[in-house]
Design an enzyme around this catalytic site. Structure first.
Site, PDB file in Angstrom:
ATOM      1  N   GLU A  24       0.685  -1.294  -0.128  1.00  0.00           N
ATOM      2  CA  GLU A  24       0.097   0.104   0.055  1.00  0.00           C
ATOM      3  C   GLU A  24       0.844   0.983  -0.113  1.00  0.00           C
ATOM      4  O   GLU A  24       2.039   1.309   0.105  1.00  0.00           O
ATOM      5  CB  GLU A  24      -0.907   0.071   1.254  1.00  0.00           C
ATOM      6  CG  GLU A  24      -0.046  -0.036   2.622  1.00  0.00           C
ATOM      7  CD  GLU A  24      -0.725   0.744   3.574  1.00  0.00           C
ATOM      8  OE1 GLU A  24      -0.819   1.933   3.440  1.00  0.00           O
ATOM      9  OE2 GLU A  24      -0.602   0.547   4.617  1.00  0.00           O
ATOM     10  N   LYS A  85      -5.193  10.992   1.016  1.00  0.00           N
ATOM     11  CA  LYS A  85      -5.463   9.521   1.438  1.00  0.00           C
ATOM     12  C   LYS A  85      -6.829   9.119   0.892  1.00  0.00           C
ATOM     13  O   LYS A  85      -7.632   9.379   0.985  1.00  0.00           O
ATOM     14  CB  LYS A  85      -5.555   9.878   3.140  1.00  0.00           C
ATOM     15  CG  LYS A  85      -5.889   8.527   3.779  1.00  0.00           C
ATOM     16  CD  LYS A  85      -5.778   8.733   5.380  1.00  0.00           C
ATOM     17  CE  LYS A  85      -6.391   7.576   6.051  1.00  0.00           C
ATOM     18  NZ  LYS A  85      -6.320   7.668   7.406  1.00  0.00           N
ATOM     19  N   ASP A 137     -16.189   5.629  14.769  1.00  0.00           N
ATOM     20  CA  ASP A 137     -14.944   5.621  13.897  1.00  0.00           C
ATOM     21  C   ASP A 137     -14.560   4.190  13.553  1.00  0.00           C
ATOM     22  O   ASP A 137     -13.723   3.787  14.463  1.00  0.00           O
ATOM     23  CB  ASP A 137     -13.739   6.634  14.390  1.00  0.00           C
ATOM     24  CG  ASP A 137     -12.644   6.882  13.353  1.00  0.00           C
ATOM     25  OD1 ASP A 137     -12.902   5.995  12.179  1.00  0.00           O
ATOM     26  OD2 ASP A 137     -11.966   7.795  13.521  1.00  0.00           O
ATOM     27  N   LYS A 158      -3.322  -1.524  14.434  1.00  0.00           N
ATOM     28  CA  LYS A 158      -2.611  -0.541  14.899  1.00  0.00           C
ATOM     29  C   LYS A 158      -3.047  -0.343  16.483  1.00  0.00           C
ATOM     30  O   LYS A 158      -3.944  -0.452  16.765  1.00  0.00           O
ATOM     31  CB  LYS A 158      -2.776   1.014  14.028  1.00  0.00           C
ATOM     32  CG  LYS A 158      -1.667   1.141  12.981  1.00  0.00           C
ATOM     33  CD  LYS A 158      -2.157   1.893  11.913  1.00  0.00           C
ATOM     34  CE  LYS A 158      -3.492   1.976  11.369  1.00  0.00           C
ATOM     35  NZ  LYS A 158      -4.193   2.882  10.500  1.00  0.00           N
TER      36      LYS A 158
HETATM   37  N1  PSU Z   1      -0.195   1.523   9.246  1.00  0.00           N
HETATM   38  C1  PSU Z   1       0.532   2.344   9.526  1.00  0.00           C
HETATM   39  N2  PSU Z   1       0.581   3.674   8.958  1.00  0.00           N
HETATM   40  C2  PSU Z   1      -0.334   4.143   8.100  1.00  0.00           C
HETATM   41  C3  PSU Z   1      -1.406   3.011   7.933  1.00  0.00           C
HETATM   42  C4  PSU Z   1      -1.405   1.984   8.410  1.00  0.00           C
HETATM   43  O1  PSU Z   1       1.863   2.127  10.115  1.00  0.00           O
HETATM   44  O2  PSU Z   1      -0.437   5.143   7.682  1.00  0.00           O
HETATM   45  C5  PSU Z   1      -2.664   3.688   7.254  1.00  0.00           C
HETATM   46  C6  PSU Z   1      -3.201   2.332   6.193  1.00  0.00           C
HETATM   47  O3  PSU Z   1      -3.211   2.659   5.144  1.00  0.00           O
HETATM   48  C7  PSU Z   1      -4.783   1.940   6.663  1.00  0.00           C
HETATM   49  C8  PSU Z   1      -5.010   3.477   7.217  1.00  0.00           C
HETATM   50  O4  PSU Z   1      -5.339   1.537   5.692  1.00  0.00           O
HETATM   51  O5  PSU Z   1      -3.979   4.083   7.891  1.00  0.00           O
HETATM   52  C9  PSU Z   1      -6.187   3.580   8.048  1.00  0.00           C
HETATM   53  O6  PSU Z   1      -6.761   4.807   8.097  1.00  0.00           O
HETATM   54  P1  PSU Z   1      -8.342   4.758   8.806  1.00  0.00           P
HETATM   55  O7  PSU Z   1      -8.196   4.389  10.202  1.00  0.00           O
HETATM   56  O8  PSU Z   1      -8.514   6.366   8.564  1.00  0.00           O
HETATM   57  O9  PSU Z   1      -9.081   3.969   7.968  1.00  0.00           O
HETATM   58 MN    MN Z   2     -11.512   6.408  10.439  1.00  0.00          MN
END
Ligand code: PSU
Ligand code: MN
Length: 302
Positions: A24, A85, A137, A158
């Site tokens: 990604e 993003k 969220d 995460k």
């Molecule tokens: N893991 C990381 N850094 C990131 C992400 C994941 O160490 O930036 C990114 C990934 O692309 C994941 C996104 O899909 O953050 C998720 O964002 P959100 O929680 O806004 O869906």
């Molecule tokens: Mn989100």
């Protein structure tokens, strides 16, 4: 394929059924600061090539979906002023507006599936945020797992998330979550958490499970949670305090929606004086190594 441009090596690999690993790019545009982002992206591609697997880093450049990026593409993405993003819901908008940006796990899973790529490695997936009962969220990464039959290697979800709720959501969506050589769901910066997962001990075992899934036409993804190597982990109790602090800062500054994840990750880099960034880089490298092994197994297990 309309809107998608493949790199020559990825095109060749797809045609001949060679092992390909999707990667990604939100981690490049929003997950890490410059120049670590560009350096990491290049190291990851090098690891993949060294394993005799074809790297397919996915992003959008000027409204075109790229599957496999050239050196010039990487420079363009990392030098772009305000990269977007791009999650799955943003793809149509990014194409029509000729935008440039990084694709999230959700968007990358969708594109990988369309391209016929079966294995994808990332750092940590998005999931259910803490306080989701109030904010709702929940990352669309979770939903993508219910829709696209791609194997995703990640160091758990995460650590800024609510891991228990994230696992519950994956269970609701019938997504198999497997622990690679572990019985416990890894917590990104640390190798373990109190939450149990089903253990697998080899890539051939995973490839066999994937094969059964395909034979049954089950359309969901599979999450392989791969613990960060212990020499690079930051103990959970140390991170926990900092995560709580970063979340209260985000609340005070009213940071929410798609900005929240990158805000929290970058505050953690500051608060740990760069240590969390180092761990982040190492866990992704570790996931990419496992992803390569898996891509080879899956390609040979038809
Ligand atoms: N893991 C990381 N850094 C990131 C992400 C994941 O160490 O930036 C990114 C990934 O692309 C994941 C996104 O899909 O953050 C998720 O964002 P959100 O929680 O806004 O869906
Ligand atoms: Mn989100």
């Amino acid at each position: 394929m309309k809107h998608i441009v493949f790199s020559p090596e990825v095109e060749y690999g797809i045609k001949h059924g060679l092992p390909i690993l999707a990667l990604e790019s939100t981690v490049i545009t929003h997950g890490m600061p410059y120049p670590e982002n560009l350096e990491t992206a290049k190291v990851l591609e090098a690891i993949v090539r060294h394993s005799n697997v074809i790297p397919a880093t996915i992003c959008l450049l000027d409204g075109v979906i790229k599957v496999g990026m050239t050196e010039h593409d990487f420079d363009k993405l990392t030098q772009s002023k305000n990269p977007e993003k791009i999650s799955q819901k943003d793809i149509i908008y990014a194409i029509n507006g000729k935008l440039t940006g990084g694709t999230t796990v959700a968007a990358t899973m969708f594109i990988a599936w369309k391209a016929g790529i079966k294995v994808f490695a990332t750092g940590g997936i998005g999931g259910v945020h803490r306080n989701a009962e109030k904010t709702m969220d929940i990352s669309s990464d979770i939903m993508a797992f219910s829709k696209y039959p791609v194997i995703v290697v990640s160091a758990g979800a995460k650590a800024i998330l609510d891991l228990g709720k994230t696992l519950e959501s994956l269970e609701t969506l019938s997504v198999p979550v497997l622990g690679y050589k572990t019985d416990y769901f890894p917590a990104f910066y640390s190798s373990s958490s109190p939450f149990r997962v089903r253990r697998v001990n080899s890539c051939s075992e995973i490839a066999d499970l994937y094969k059964v899934q395909q034979e049954l036409n089950l359309w969901n993804g599979i999450l392989i949670s791969n613990p960060i190597p212990v020499e690079h982990e930051i103990p959970g109790h140390i991170m926990e305090e900092k995560i709580e602090h970063a979340i209260s800062e985000a609340n005070a500054q009213k940071v929410n929606g798609k900005d929240l994840t990158s805000f929290l990750l970058s505050r953690l880099v500051d608060m740990t004086k760069g240590k969390s960034l180092k761990s982040n880089v190492e866990l992704i490298k570790n996931n990419v190594r496992l992803g390569c092994e898996l891509a080879i197994e899956v390609a040979n297990n038809k």
